[in-house]
Design a protein around this motif. Structure first.
Motif, mmCIF file in Angstrom:
data_model
loop_
_atom_site.group_PDB
_atom_site.id
_atom_site.type_symbol
_atom_site.label_atom_id
_atom_site.label_comp_id
_atom_site.label_asym_id
_atom_site.label_seq_id
_atom_site.Cartn_x
_atom_site.Cartn_y
_atom_site.Cartn_z
ATOM 1 N N ARG A 1 -29.956 7.159 -7.136
ATOM 2 C CA ARG A 1 -29.809 7.278 -8.592
ATOM 3 C C ARG A 1 -29.237 8.634 -8.969
ATOM 4 O O ARG A 1 -28.391 8.745 -9.864
ATOM 5 C CB ARG A 1 -31.152 7.050 -9.283
ATOM 6 N N ALA A 2 -29.687 9.673 -8.253
ATOM 7 C CA ALA A 2 -29.125 11.006 -8.513
ATOM 8 C C ALA A 2 -27.635 11.037 -8.173
ATOM 9 O O ALA A 2 -26.839 11.678 -8.873
ATOM 10 C CB ALA A 2 -29.887 12.051 -7.700
ATOM 11 N N SER A 3 -27.257 10.332 -7.111
ATOM 12 C CA SER A 3 -25.838 10.286 -6.735
ATOM 13 C C SER A 3 -25.021 9.490 -7.745
ATOM 14 O O SER A 3 -23.851 9.796 -7.990
ATOM 15 C CB SER A 3 -25.684 9.670 -5.342
ATOM 16 N N VAL A 4 -25.615 8.454 -8.349
ATOM 17 C CA VAL A 4 -24.918 7.684 -9.388
ATOM 18 C C VAL A 4 -24.624 8.586 -10.586
ATOM 19 O O VAL A 4 -23.519 8.561 -11.151
ATOM 20 C CB VAL A 4 -25.762 6.467 -9.814
ATOM 21 N N ARG A 5 -25.602 9.396 -10.968
ATOM 22 C CA ARG A 5 -25.371 10.328 -12.078
ATOM 23 C C ARG A 5 -24.313 11.364 -11.707
ATOM 24 O O ARG A 5 -23.478 11.745 -12.527
ATOM 25 C CB ARG A 5 -26.690 11.014 -12.466
ATOM 26 N N GLN A 6 -24.366 11.810 -10.446
ATOM 27 C CA GLN A 6 -23.353 12.749 -9.986
ATOM 28 C C GLN A 6 -21.968 12.110 -10.026
ATOM 29 O O GLN A 6 -20.990 12.743 -10.436
ATOM 30 C CB GLN A 6 -23.680 13.190 -8.556
ATOM 31 N N ALA A 7 -21.860 10.849 -9.625
ATOM 32 C CA ALA A 7 -20.575 10.153 -9.639
ATOM 33 C C ALA A 7 -20.013 10.049 -11.057
ATOM 34 O O ALA A 7 -18.796 10.167 -11.266
ATOM 35 C CB ALA A 7 -20.736 8.762 -9.023
ATOM 36 N N MET A 8 -20.880 9.850 -12.037
ATOM 37 C CA MET A 8 -20.423 9.782 -13.428
ATOM 38 C C MET A 8 -19.850 11.126 -13.869
ATOM 39 O O MET A 8 -18.811 11.190 -14.535
ATOM 40 C CB MET A 8 -21.574 9.356 -14.332
ATOM 41 N N ARG A 9 -20.517 12.201 -13.479
ATOM 42 C CA ARG A 9 -20.003 13.538 -13.837
ATOM 43 C C ARG A 9 -18.654 13.784 -13.166
ATOM 44 O O ARG A 9 -17.738 14.358 -13.771
ATOM 45 C CB ARG A 9 -21.006 14.618 -13.416
#
Length: 462
Positions: A32-40
């Protein structure tokens, strides 16, 4: 019937958002943290690319811009940035980008450290991804510091020549090819992961009848002791720390090597087993020599016992040299492990002809050079001297086939219960690889020939 198009679109968008939300919730915390990172990464890419020099100015107006421009006016130049596709995983993001003129692989590599800072990554690598494309790997979590467990499937491997070691510092799979490899040398301090790596090898390849294992373990006296006790039923031969016992095992395998060398053309129709690959009839035979220095020690003394030990030690070295130098084409491989791969532990005439070398944590650069070669001095970040921290137990440095320099690899652990489970389930596949040589006196057509012995039947073979 009148279709309310806005309502249909709203329903479709709501369904898509619900799907994305459910998928996001089902991810583990790190993903989930990586998904947020991908959005950024995705939504900040246009600005970041221009700031880091990953953009190019196109002064040629497009056809539409030229048509819409007022008479006598020149459309303003466009600033182009590479198009990207971002994929998150547990460790970070994978960014695939299309190159532009003057924005290619070299420019991405020069900007890697800036991308790492902007994306809050531990490290970023840039590799070619086909003509006109690059793949940028950004890891938010350091895969090397995260211990992993491997649960064997119990099924034969898809590729009998592929040794899956683990993942590298960018969480990419590290797979070694065992084809045409006769020797592997693994070094490292006690408790750093050498034997665990070999346990996984046996568990992964054990379900295949095209592989047979023999072990000489210099840490124990019997097969009921030590790290291979749970795997004993999947080994066709075992020797402990007794030099005489190990000597008999090495002699047995040298006899097998000589028999195979004499029979290979008649049985396989080729002089190199790897031209047709391992099989039940001609299995890849792997000899594991754990704590190899036990068997090659240079004994000094004039008493009868010491002289006998020195004689056995010298003969052991000669026998293993025979296997490493001559076993490749007949499908025999030797894996040696030791704490410090210097010449007094493994004779250089054996160590230096091993095609593959790995080193877990070492205390001195001398030990690192002995295991990996002098070139490791040019790659200080990968030097196994830096792996002494407990967080790096199970991490090895090695030179990968087809890759420049040295790579650090996180090898997973296999539980004792899983090892015992696999060994018990595959014990019926254990067989002395010499057993088939007498049964197949001619080229294999996958049916035995009984021309020389009319009394022999298939039941006799069974």
């Amino acid at each position: 019937m009148i279709v309310n198009i806005p309502l249909v679109l709203a329903v479709l968008v709501a369904a898509w958002l619900l799907f994305v939300l459910v998928r996001y919730v089902r991810y583990d915390r790190e993903t989930r943290a990586s998904v947020r990172q991908a959005m950024r990464v995705r939504y900040g890419w246009d600005r970041l690319a221009k700031m880091t020099g990953l953009s190019v100015t196109d002064k040629t107006p497009t056809l539409i811009a030229g048509m819409l421009a007022q008479k006598g006016e020149t459309p303003p130049p466009r600033v182009l940035v590479p198009k990207i596709k971002v994929i998150p995983d547990r460790y970070g993001v994978i960014v695939r980008a299309k190159c532009l003129p003057k924005v290619g692989l070299e420019e991405f590599q020069k900007s890697a450290r800036f991308l790492a800072d902007a994306w809050r990554c531990t490290r970023v690598s840039v590799l070619p991804d086909g003509p006109g494309r690059v793949v940028v790997r950004g890891v938010r979590l350091d895969p090397l510091t995260l211990p992993t467990m491997h649960v064997p499937t119990g099924f034969p491997p898809y590729d009998i020549t592929a040794w899956d070691l683990g993942i590298d510092e960018y969480a990419d799979d590290v797979v070694l090819s065992l084809a045409n490899v006769a020797g592997v040398c693994i070094a490292g301090l006690p408790g750093t992961g050498k034997t665990s790596t070999l346990n996984r090898l046996i568990c992964d390849f054990g379900p295949s009848d095209a592989v047979q294992f023999a072990v000489a373990d210099g840490k124990v006296s019997t097969s009921q002791e030590g790290d291979y006790a749970d795997l004993r039923s999947r080994l066709f031969a075992f020797a402990g720390d007794d030099l005489g016992e190990a000597n008999e095992l090495f002699k047995r395998l040298v006899r097998l090597r000589r028999s195979r060398s004499s029979a290979i053309r008649g049985v396989l129709g080729t002089k190199n087993m790897w031209n047709c690959g391992p099989s039940e009839i001609w299995p890849l035979t792997i000899l594991i020599i754990d704590e190899a220095h036990t068997y090659f020690r240079d004994y000094k003394g004039n008493d009868a016992e010491t002289k006998q030990l020195a004689k056995l030690s010298a003969e052991n070295a000669r026998l293993v040299e025979d296997l490493v130098k001559k076993g490749r084409s007949v499908g025999m491989m030797v894996i040696l492990t030791t704490q410090k791969a210097t010449g007094d532990a493994i004779p250089t005439f054996i160590r230096d002809v091993c095609a593959l070398g790995l080193s877990f944590a070492q205390k001195t650069t001398e030990a690192a050079v002995a295991a990996l070669g002098d070139d490791i001095r040019n790659w200080p970040d990968a030097n196994p001297v830096n792996l002494q921290d407990p967080a790096y137990v199970g991490v090895a440095s090695m030179s990968l086939q087809g890759r420049e320099g040295f790579t650090r690899v996180r090898t997973p652990q296999v539980s004792d219960a899983d090892a015992a489970r696999i060994a018990e389930a595959t014990s019926h596949l254990t067989l002395d690889p010499a057993a088939f040589l007498d049964c197949y006196p001619g080229p294999i057509d996958w049916k035995p020939s009984f021309a020389d012995d009319p009394d022999m039947t298939t039941d006799t073979l069974a």
